[in-house]
Design a protein around this motif. Structure first.
Motif, PDB file in Angstrom:
ATOM      1  N   MET A 194       0.841  -1.203   0.000  1.00  0.00           N
ATOM      2  CA  MET A 194       0.000   0.000   0.000  1.00  0.00           C
ATOM      3  C   MET A 194       0.873   1.249   0.000  1.00  0.00           C
ATOM      4  N   GLY A 195       0.613   2.148  -0.935  1.00  0.00           N
ATOM      5  CA  GLY A 195       1.417   3.362  -1.045  1.00  0.00           C
ATOM      6  C   GLY A 195       1.292   4.273   0.156  1.00  0.00           C
ATOM      7  N   PHE A 196       0.059   4.482   0.644  1.00  0.00           N
ATOM      8  CA  PHE A 196      -0.172   5.359   1.797  1.00  0.00           C
ATOM      9  C   PHE A 196       0.577   4.830   3.013  1.00  0.00           C
ATOM     10  N   ALA A 197       0.502   3.505   3.219  1.00  0.00           N
ATOM     11  CA  ALA A 197       1.148   2.898   4.386  1.00  0.00           C
ATOM     12  C   ALA A 197       2.668   2.917   4.286  1.00  0.00           C
ATOM     13  N   THR A 198       3.202   3.033   3.068  1.00  0.00           N
ATOM     14  CA  THR A 198       4.652   3.127   2.909  1.00  0.00           C
ATOM     15  C   THR A 198       5.188   4.330   3.678  1.00  0.00           C
ATOM     16  N   ASN A 199       4.449   5.429   3.631  1.00  0.00           N
ATOM     17  CA  ASN A 199       4.837   6.618   4.413  1.00  0.00           C
ATOM     18  C   ASN A 199       4.400   6.512   5.866  1.00  0.00           C
ATOM     19  N   SER A 200       3.130   6.224   6.086  1.00  0.00           N
ATOM     20  CA  SER A 200       2.581   6.314   7.442  1.00  0.00           C
ATOM     21  C   SER A 200       3.147   5.269   8.392  1.00  0.00           C
ATOM     22  N   MET A 201       3.613   4.122   7.862  1.00  0.00           N
ATOM     23  CA  MET A 201       4.135   3.061   8.719  1.00  0.00           C
ATOM     24  C   MET A 201       5.663   3.031   8.805  1.00  0.00           C
ATOM     25  N   ASN A 202       6.353   3.692   7.862  1.00  0.00           N
ATOM     26  CA  ASN A 202       7.815   3.622   7.857  1.00  0.00           C
ATOM     27  C   ASN A 202       8.495   4.828   8.499  1.00  0.00           C
ATOM     28  N   ILE A 203       7.877   5.995   8.422  1.00  0.00           N
ATOM     29  CA  ILE A 203       8.459   7.161   9.105  1.00  0.00           C
ATOM     30  C   ILE A 203       8.548   6.909  10.613  1.00  0.00           C
ATOM     31  N   PRO A 204       7.519   6.300  11.256  1.00  0.00           N
ATOM     32  CA  PRO A 204       7.653   5.992  12.689  1.00  0.00           C
ATOM     33  C   PRO A 204       8.789   5.006  12.999  1.00  0.00           C
ATOM     34  N   ALA A 205       9.166   4.184  12.022  1.00  0.00           N
ATOM     35  CA  ALA A 205      10.275   3.249  12.240  1.00  0.00           C
ATOM     36  C   ALA A 205      11.631   3.943  12.117  1.00  0.00           C
ATOM     37  N   LEU A 206      11.648   5.107  11.460  1.00  0.00           N
ATOM     38  CA  LEU A 206      12.912   5.807  11.199  1.00  0.00           C
ATOM     39  C   LEU A 206      13.215   6.893  12.224  1.00  0.00           C
ATOM     40  N   THR A 207      12.178   7.500  12.781  1.00  0.00           N
ATOM     41  CA  THR A 207      12.382   8.569  13.767  1.00  0.00           C
ATOM     42  C   THR A 207      11.493   8.330  14.982  1.00  0.00           C
ATOM     43  N   GLY A 208      11.837   8.975  16.085  1.00  0.00           N
ATOM     44  CA  GLY A 208      11.035   8.829  17.302  1.00  0.00           C
ATOM     45  C   GLY A 208      11.226  10.016  18.214  1.00  0.00           C
ATOM     46  N   LYS A 209      10.999   9.817  19.480  1.00  0.00           N
ATOM     47  CA  LYS A 209      11.141  10.886  20.456  1.00  0.00           C
ATOM     48  C   LYS A 209      12.590  11.382  20.465  1.00  0.00           C
ATOM     49  N   GLY A 210      12.764  12.693  20.509  1.00  0.00           N
ATOM     50  CA  GLY A 210      14.111  13.273  20.489  1.00  0.00           C
ATOM     51  C   GLY A 210      14.619  13.552  19.082  1.00  0.00           C
ATOM     52  N   CYS A 211      13.774  13.231  18.070  1.00  0.00           N
ATOM     53  CA  CYS A 211      14.118  13.515  16.673  1.00  0.00           C
ATOM     54  C   CYS A 211      13.270  14.692  16.176  1.00  0.00           C
ATOM     55  N   LEU A 212      13.760  15.359  15.143  1.00  0.00           N
ATOM     56  CA  LEU A 212      13.059  16.512  14.571  1.00  0.00           C
ATOM     57  C   LEU A 212      12.739  16.226  13.112  1.00  0.00           C
ATOM     58  N   ILE A 213      11.487  16.438  12.738  1.00  0.00           N
ATOM     59  CA  ILE A 213      11.077  16.313  11.336  1.00  0.00           C
ATOM     60  C   ILE A 213      10.747  17.708  10.801  1.00  0.00           C
ATOM     61  N   LEU A 214      11.408  18.088   9.716  1.00  0.00           N
ATOM     62  CA  LEU A 214      11.127  19.354   9.025  1.00  0.00           C
ATOM     63  C   LEU A 214      10.322  19.018   7.780  1.00  0.00           C
ATOM     64  N   SER A 215       9.068  19.429   7.770  1.00  0.00           N
ATOM     65  CA  SER A 215       8.122  18.993   6.743  1.00  0.00           C
ATOM     66  C   SER A 215       7.633  20.180   5.917  1.00  0.00           C
ATOM     67  N   ASP A 216       7.600  20.004   4.590  1.00  0.00           N
ATOM     68  CA  ASP A 216       7.018  21.019   3.707  1.00  0.00           C
ATOM     69  C   ASP A 216       5.539  21.181   4.040  1.00  0.00           C
ATOM     70  N   GLU A 217       5.051  22.420   4.018  1.00  0.00           N
ATOM     71  CA  GLU A 217       3.666  22.685   4.432  1.00  0.00           C
ATOM     72  C   GLU A 217       2.632  22.015   3.528  1.00  0.00           C
ATOM     73  N   LEU A 218       3.017  21.634   2.309  1.00  0.00           N
ATOM     74  CA  LEU A 218       2.063  21.025   1.382  1.00  0.00           C
ATOM     75  C   LEU A 218       2.275  19.520   1.230  1.00  0.00           C
ATOM     76  N   ASN A 219       2.990  18.904   2.170  1.00  0.00           N
ATOM     77  CA  ASN A 219       3.213  17.461   2.099  1.00  0.00           C
ATOM     78  C   ASN A 219       1.901  16.684   2.185  1.00  0.00           C
ATOM     79  N   HIS A 220       1.912  15.502   1.575  1.00  0.00           N
ATOM     80  CA  HIS A 220       0.721  14.641   1.514  1.00  0.00           C
ATOM     81  C   HIS A 220       0.303  14.163   2.904  1.00  0.00           C
ATOM     82  N   ALA A 221      -0.981  13.818   3.030  1.00  0.00           N
ATOM     83  CA  ALA A 221      -1.533  13.368   4.313  1.00  0.00           C
ATOM     84  C   ALA A 221      -0.802  12.148   4.866  1.00  0.00           C
ATOM     85  N   SER A 222      -0.299  11.274   3.997  1.00  0.00           N
ATOM     86  CA  SER A 222       0.416  10.079   4.465  1.00  0.00           C
ATOM     87  C   SER A 222       1.717  10.458   5.159  1.00  0.00           C
TER      88      SER A 222
END
Length: 509
Positions: A194-222
């Motif tokens: 699933m394409g949506f789950a590729t983002n929503s399930m893998n970003i939590p595996a890559l970063t966690g508490k104590g990490c910073l995510i800098l996200s473009d304001e127009l990024n997709h919901a996933s």
């Protein structure tokens, strides 16, 4: 016109220009007035419904539940029943054919102002499809890809019935992942169902508490969901604005984490290749330069750009002529250019090995269906030219020519369109709420299927129609609209006065 001009042109091998024309003041005022009138009448109708003068079709709280936490958010519910319902017939139209360059729609009617729909039993034939993300025309039920998918179905069946780490790891999955890694030019890759789950399930595996995510304001919901699920601190930078991104990077390094001021464990920059609502392309050379300067990591979502950009169809990295190794996490989907389903992540071997052990999608989700995997393998080999033909190169060239031609024609007719000239996603501004429904219906009358988008998917004064150009579209399709049955059997060319007048009435500036 607000032009998104490069500030570090030495990083680019060719000019990079994007235009976003500001909403004219009069149009903005009329749009706000339109929403205001709709809101006033909405409250009036709610008053009539409250006293049972008008029937209320929508789900609402029962009287005995009024003291509990409400199930429905007030404004969300209000917006749905009083504004969205008026134009609901423009969405969820049933399709009964392959969503190729042309498609067949099931005709439906509503006798209660879009609260319910009835199928008439008729089919609207040969509707020109300007809404599907079928960039290279691989959404087809005949040809090499379809034949290979049928063979895979006969060999493996339709479903796997298990996750990859249990009994669902087939040789076809291994072959696909090796091919994806070679296509992207990275060490290793991993695919997901699933394409949506590729983002929503893998970003939590890559970063966690104590990490910073800098996200473009127009990024997709996933991407937004994945970032929130990770538990990381999220900071948003202005769309494609390198000054905004650099300021956040500097502040993150200078100040560190809130309260403790310890250094962040990781800083992850999250961007997309092509932004599907704006038609803009990420300023990747500048993002990579900042990422290297501040020792951050880069997550690139190529859902819309893989297969659709670059001389070899290898996405935005190929488009700018950059080294794939400069992108730490290369993510994309197979749902668009490949005519399949699912997504992938590519990068260094240790990254992919880590995800195989820690990604929720890898551990718990059912494996990709074998015919879908075969569709991906066959279409990717065609794009790479490994099938022994020039079909892939021809489709890439055709998509580029169609995109340039279609954007130029719309501009010549005086429409406000957003984004980069090389983006096959072409947003055309409508602005006013009444025009959203009118435009979608009028286009369908002329046998064109389009996607119309309004609030909350876009800012309230930036409603738009979004065209997705495909290599499968012929020049005649882009030029010509056929009238449906019952209308005069003549054709109206895109640049003719009649069609121009019709569009001008709906999208006047």
């Amino acid at each position: 016109v607000n032009q998104n001009v490069t500030h570090n042109s030495s990083l680019y091998k060719k000019p990079f220009l994007e235009s976003f024309e500001e909403t004219p003041l009069l149009v903005a005022v009329l749009t706000y007035m339109g929403y205001g009138i709709l809101t006033i009448f909405g409250y009036l109708r709610d008053f009539l419904r409250h006293w049972n003068i008008e029937k209320c079709h929508v789900a609402r709280e029962r009287e005995e539940q009024k003291d509990f936490v409400p199930l429905y958010q007030d404004f969300e519910n209000f917006y749905t029943r009083n504004l969205y319902m008026r134009i609901r017939d423009n969405w969820n139209r049933p399709i009964c054919s392959v969503p190729g360059a042309k498609m067949d729609l099931v005709e439906r009617v509503s006798r209660d102002y879009n609260w319910t729909f009835e199928h008439t039993g008729k089919v609207v034939k040969d509707v020109i499809n300007m809404g599907s993300y079928n960039y290279l025309g691989f959404a087809e039920n005949t040809g090499t890809c379809a034949d290979a998918a049928i063979e895979a179905t006969q060999a493996y069946g339709v479903g796997v019935g298990s996750s990859r780490c249990e009994m669902g790891n087939l040789d076809i999955h291994e072959e696909m992942e090796q091919l994806v890694a070679r296509f992207l030019g990275v060490e290793s890759s991993m695919t997901f169902g699933m394409g949506f789950a590729t983002n929503s399930m893998n970003i939590p595996a890559l970063t966690g508490k104590g990490c910073l995510i800098l996200s473009d304001e127009l990024n997709h919901a996933s991407l937004v969901l994945g970032a929130r699920l990770s538990g990381s601190t999220i900071r948003v930078f202005k769309h494609n604005n390198m000054q905004s991104l650099e300021k956040l990077l500097r502040d993150a390094i200078v100040h560190g984490q809130p309260r403790t001021h310890r250094p962040w464990k990781k800083i992850l920059i999250v961007v997309e290749g092509i932004y599907s609502m704006e038609g803009s392309i990420v300023r990747l050379p500048e993002v990579i330069a900042l990422k290297k300067r501040y020792k951050a990591y880069l997550y690139l979502d190529e859902a819309h750009s893989i297969g659709a950009l670059g001389p070899n169809g290898r996405g935005v990295v190929d488009y700018f002529g950059l080294d794939p190794k400069d992108v730490d996490i290369m993510m994309g989907t197979f749902t668009k250019s490949f005519g399949a389903a699912g997504g992938y992540i590519g990068g260094k071997k240790e990254l992919i090995d880590y995800l195989r052990r820690h990604s929720h999608s890898a551990l718990y989700a059912t494996s990709m269906s074998p015919p879908v995997a075969q569709q991906i393998i066959t279409s990717m080999k065609i794009i790479m030219g490994e099938d022994g033909t020039t079909l892939g190169a021809d489709r890439l060239r055709q998509l580029s020519e169609n995109t340039t031609y279609f954007r130029r024609k719309l501009r010549e007719m005086g429409f406000i369109i957003y984004g980069n000239d090389d983006s096959p996603v072409v947003p055309m501004m409508l602005y006013m709420p009444a025009k959203i429904g009118a435009f979608g219906r009028e286009m369908l009358k002329r046998n064109i299927g389009t996607v119309v988008v309004g609030f909350p998917a876009t800012p309230i004064i930036e409603s738009r129609a979004r065209f997705c150009v495909s290599a499968a579209h012929t020049r005649e399709m882009l030029d010509t609209v056929s009238h449906p049955k019952g209308c005069p059997k003549h054709k109206i060319t895109l640049n003719s006065m009649a069609f121009s007048t019709f569009i001008s009435n709906i999208t006047n500036r």
